[in-house]
Design a protein around this motif. Structure first.
Motif, PDB file in Angstrom:
ATOM      1  N   THR A  80       0.833  -1.208   0.000  1.00  0.00           N
ATOM      2  CA  THR A  80       0.000   0.000   0.000  1.00  0.00           C
ATOM      3  C   THR A  80       0.865   1.254   0.000  1.00  0.00           C
ATOM      4  N   VAL A  81       2.007   1.177   0.663  1.00  0.00           N
ATOM      5  CA  VAL A  81       2.932   2.317   0.692  1.00  0.00           C
ATOM      6  C   VAL A  81       3.497   2.575  -0.709  1.00  0.00           C
ATOM      7  N   ARG A  82       3.895   1.508  -1.387  1.00  0.00           N
ATOM      8  CA  ARG A  82       4.413   1.665  -2.760  1.00  0.00           C
ATOM      9  C   ARG A  82       3.325   2.204  -3.689  1.00  0.00           C
ATOM     10  N   LEU A  83       2.113   1.699  -3.536  1.00  0.00           N
ATOM     11  CA  LEU A  83       1.008   2.188  -4.356  1.00  0.00           C
ATOM     12  C   LEU A  83       0.776   3.671  -4.093  1.00  0.00           C
ATOM     13  N   ALA A  84       0.837   4.080  -2.838  1.00  0.00           N
ATOM     14  CA  ALA A  84       0.670   5.497  -2.504  1.00  0.00           C
ATOM     15  C   ALA A  84       1.748   6.346  -3.173  1.00  0.00           C
ATOM     16  N   MET A  85       2.971   5.825  -3.235  1.00  0.00           N
ATOM     17  CA  MET A  85       4.052   6.551  -3.904  1.00  0.00           C
ATOM     18  C   MET A  85       3.734   6.725  -5.392  1.00  0.00           C
ATOM     19  N   PHE A  86       3.296   5.660  -6.048  1.00  0.00           N
ATOM     20  CA  PHE A  86       2.988   5.753  -7.477  1.00  0.00           C
ATOM     21  C   PHE A  86       1.802   6.679  -7.740  1.00  0.00           C
ATOM     22  N   THR A  87       0.795   6.640  -6.859  1.00  0.00           N
ATOM     23  CA  THR A  87      -0.330   7.552  -7.056  1.00  0.00           C
ATOM     24  C   THR A  87       0.101   8.994  -6.819  1.00  0.00           C
ATOM     25  N   GLY A  88       1.045   9.202  -5.922  1.00  0.00           N
ATOM     26  CA  GLY A  88       1.581  10.549  -5.718  1.00  0.00           C
ATOM     27  C   GLY A  88       2.306  11.055  -6.957  1.00  0.00           C
ATOM     28  N   VAL A  89       3.085  10.190  -7.596  1.00  0.00           N
ATOM     29  CA  VAL A  89       3.771  10.563  -8.842  1.00  0.00           C
ATOM     30  C   VAL A  89       2.738  10.878  -9.919  1.00  0.00           C
ATOM     31  N   PHE A  90       1.713  10.032 -10.039  1.00  0.00           N
ATOM     32  CA  PHE A  90       0.640  10.254 -11.006  1.00  0.00           C
ATOM     33  C   PHE A  90      -0.021  11.614 -10.773  1.00  0.00           C
ATOM     34  N   SER A  91      -0.358  11.906  -9.524  1.00  0.00           N
ATOM     35  CA  SER A  91      -1.008  13.183  -9.193  1.00  0.00           C
ATOM     36  C   SER A  91      -0.092  14.367  -9.470  1.00  0.00           C
ATOM     37  N   LEU A  92       1.170  14.231  -9.144  1.00  0.00           N
ATOM     38  CA  LEU A  92       2.133  15.306  -9.395  1.00  0.00           C
ATOM     39  C   LEU A  92       2.275  15.589 -10.887  1.00  0.00           C
ATOM     40  N   LEU A  93       2.303  14.554 -11.695  1.00  0.00           N
ATOM     41  CA  LEU A  93       2.378  14.742 -13.145  1.00  0.00           C
ATOM     42  C   LEU A  93       1.158  15.505 -13.660  1.00  0.00           C
ATOM     43  N   TRP A  94      -0.041  15.128 -13.201  1.00  0.00           N
ATOM     44  CA  TRP A  94      -1.247  15.822 -13.644  1.00  0.00           C
ATOM     45  C   TRP A  94      -1.290  17.252 -13.126  1.00  0.00           C
ATOM     46  N   ALA A  95      -0.827  17.478 -11.927  1.00  0.00           N
ATOM     47  CA  ALA A  95      -0.790  18.849 -11.397  1.00  0.00           C
ATOM     48  C   ALA A  95       0.149  19.711 -12.232  1.00  0.00           C
ATOM     49  N   THR A  96       1.276  19.150 -12.632  1.00  0.00           N
ATOM     50  CA  THR A  96       2.235  19.896 -13.457  1.00  0.00           C
ATOM     51  C   THR A  96       1.623  20.228 -14.813  1.00  0.00           C
ATOM     52  N   VAL A  97       0.944  19.261 -15.422  1.00  0.00           N
ATOM     53  CA  VAL A  97       0.280  19.513 -16.707  1.00  0.00           C
ATOM     54  C   VAL A  97      -0.769  20.617 -16.543  1.00  0.00           C
ATOM     55  N   THR A  98      -1.529  20.569 -15.472  1.00  0.00           N
ATOM     56  CA  THR A  98      -2.554  21.586 -15.232  1.00  0.00           C
ATOM     57  C   THR A  98      -1.938  22.969 -15.114  1.00  0.00           C
ATOM     58  N   VAL A  99      -0.857  23.078 -14.362  1.00  0.00           N
ATOM     59  CA  VAL A  99      -0.182  24.373 -14.222  1.00  0.00           C
ATOM     60  C   VAL A  99       0.324  24.857 -15.580  1.00  0.00           C
ATOM     61  N   LEU A 100       0.920  23.981 -16.356  1.00  0.00           N
ATOM     62  CA  LEU A 100       1.408  24.379 -17.682  1.00  0.00           C
ATOM     63  C   LEU A 100       0.273  24.850 -18.592  1.00  0.00           C
ATOM     64  N   MET A 101      -0.890  24.260 -18.454  1.00  0.00           N
ATOM     65  CA  MET A 101      -2.030  24.657 -19.283  1.00  0.00           C
ATOM     66  C   MET A 101      -2.615  25.996 -18.850  1.00  0.00           C
ATOM     67  N   ILE A 102      -2.510  26.319 -17.580  1.00  0.00           N
ATOM     68  CA  ILE A 102      -3.093  27.564 -17.075  1.00  0.00           C
ATOM     69  C   ILE A 102      -2.110  28.719 -17.146  1.00  0.00           C
ATOM     70  N   VAL A 103      -0.910  28.501 -16.677  1.00  0.00           N
ATOM     71  CA  VAL A 103       0.065  29.588 -16.543  1.00  0.00           C
ATOM     72  C   VAL A 103       0.599  30.036 -17.903  1.00  0.00           C
ATOM     73  N   ARG A 104       0.797  29.121 -18.799  1.00  0.00           N
ATOM     74  CA  ARG A 104       1.316  29.423 -20.133  1.00  0.00           C
ATOM     75  C   ARG A 104       2.581  30.281 -20.074  1.00  0.00           C
ATOM     76  N   PRO A 105       3.715  29.660 -19.725  1.00  0.00           N
ATOM     77  CA  PRO A 105       4.962  30.416 -19.641  1.00  0.00           C
ATOM     78  C   PRO A 105       5.250  31.191 -20.924  1.00  0.00           C
ATOM     79  N   GLY A 106       5.643  32.439 -20.772  1.00  0.00           N
ATOM     80  CA  GLY A 106       5.945  33.282 -21.918  1.00  0.00           C
ATOM     81  C   GLY A 106       4.767  34.034 -22.466  1.00  0.00           C
ATOM     82  N   SER A 107       3.577  33.808 -21.898  1.00  0.00           N
ATOM     83  CA  SER A 107       2.389  34.481 -22.381  1.00  0.00           C
ATOM     84  C   SER A 107       2.450  35.977 -22.100  1.00  0.00           C
ATOM     85  N   THR A 108       1.953  36.757 -23.011  1.00  0.00           N
ATOM     86  CA  THR A 108       1.913  38.207 -22.816  1.00  0.00           C
ATOM     87  C   THR A 108       0.578  38.674 -22.293  1.00  0.00           C
TER      88      THR A 108
END
Length: 156
Positions: free
Chosen positions: A125-153
């Motif tokens: 269960t601990v290992r599964l929690a680690m993998f779900t944390g990685v999964f969630s972190l990846l989706w959070a990063t994608v969400t930030v990239l979609m909203i923040v749009r680095p370089g946007s004017t």
């Protein structure tokens, strides 16, 4: 057409990826509650919770609409070559790979183990929690990239 595609893309992300992410993160502690230490057997309400969270994997199949609609939107907007989109596509692929290769099979294994032995290996269960944390972190990063749009004017 672009606004329609973007709306569908965002709705698909909210309605499909959101539940998968939440259910995946709730799954490991729910399994631990369902199989208490001491071998007393599973707690019925906790087992029901695990079963419900496990059924949320249907949303993972529906979640394929998110990148498909995202690609269609990017093509319609003519921004498919933007660095943030290319990075997001790579991170989305990585999130899907983590889900398919590490999260869902371990969930299946724990549900089976709980049903057969009425107990589970806490380390799993601990290992599964680690993998779900990685999964969630990846989706959070994608969400930030979609909203923040680095370089946007636009300031957004």
């Amino acid at each position: 057409m672009t606004k329609f595609l973007l709306s569908l893309h965002v709705l698909a992300a909210i309605l499909a990826v959101g539940p998968v992410t939440v259910a995946a993160s709730m799954f490991p502690p729910a399994v631990r509650r369902a199989a208490p230490a001491g071998g007393d057997g599973p707690v019925v309400t906790a087992v029901t919770t695990v079963e419900v969270l496990h059924r949320c994997r249907v949303y993972a199949r529906i979640g394929i609409a998110v990148p498909v609609l995202g690609l269609a939107t990017a093509l319609a907007m003519g921004v498919l070559g933007d660095g943030r989109l290319v990075t997001s596509i790579g991170l989305t692929a990585a999130a899907a790979a983590v889900l398919v290769a590490f999260v869902l099979p371990r969930q299946d294994e724990l549900v089976e183990q709980l049903a057969r032995h009425r107990s589970v290996d806490r380390q799993k269960t601990v290992r599964l929690a680690m993998f779900t944390g990685v999964f969630s972190l990846l989706w959070a990063t994608v969400t930030v990239l979609m909203i923040v749009r680095p370089g946007s004017t636009t300031g957004a």
